[in-house]
Design a protein around this motif. Structure first.
Motif: not given
Length: 163
Positions: A39-47, A63-79
């Protein structure tokens, strides 16, 4: 193009995957701290005004880490199979994150082919040079094909980070 890289969040203890035969050996989920780290990585990415795509190892923890970050920044995750844990296999073995449909159930921000089985093979033990070659061969054509005005975030493992 800005390229960011983050290692997956803290994982649950080894007993989590040792007692769960449905998971490949070494594929533990995220602990509560690991989820907060994501979540913090997602918030920083958004900043940082991240605007692009997230590529992740097909392991559960990444994938779970990426999904949480993606929720913060509104992005898609490609495995991507080229992003994965270093192989310590003494003999060939198959590992799988499951079908795209199974992955999306757990991680809704993932953009995966529903019927595709996200399987990779540990053909042999790898050293750092092997990991570098695997990442270079797998990522170079993908990165070259992306628009130059888009950002990229790679959610990886320790050996990938070093490479």
């Amino acid at each position: 193009m800005r390229i960011f890289e983050v290692r997956h969040g803290q994982t649950l203890p080894k007993s989590y995957y040792l007692n769960n035969p449905s998971l490949p050996t070494g594929d533990s989920g995220l602990s509560d701290l690991g989820k907060e780290q994501a979540r913090l990585a997602g918030k920083r990415s958004k900043e940082l005004k991240f605007d692009g795509i997230i590529f992740s190892s097909p392991y559960d923890r990444t994938l779970n880490t990426a999904n949480i970050i993606a929720e913060e920044v509104g992005a898609k995750v490609i495995p991507l199979n080229c992003i994965r844990e270093i192989s310590n296999a003494k003999e060939p073995r198959e590992r799988s994150a499951g079908s795209g449909a199974e992955i999306i159930k757990k991680c809704p921000c993932v953009d995966a082919e529903l019927d595709k089985n996200y399987t990779w093979y540990d053909e042999r033990e790898e050293g750092l040079a092997d990991v570098i070659d695997r990442l270079k061969d797998g990522l170079k054509p993908i990165l070259e094909g992306l628009p130059k005005d888009k950002d990229v975030l790679l959610v990886t493992h320790a050996a990938d980070s070093v490479a």
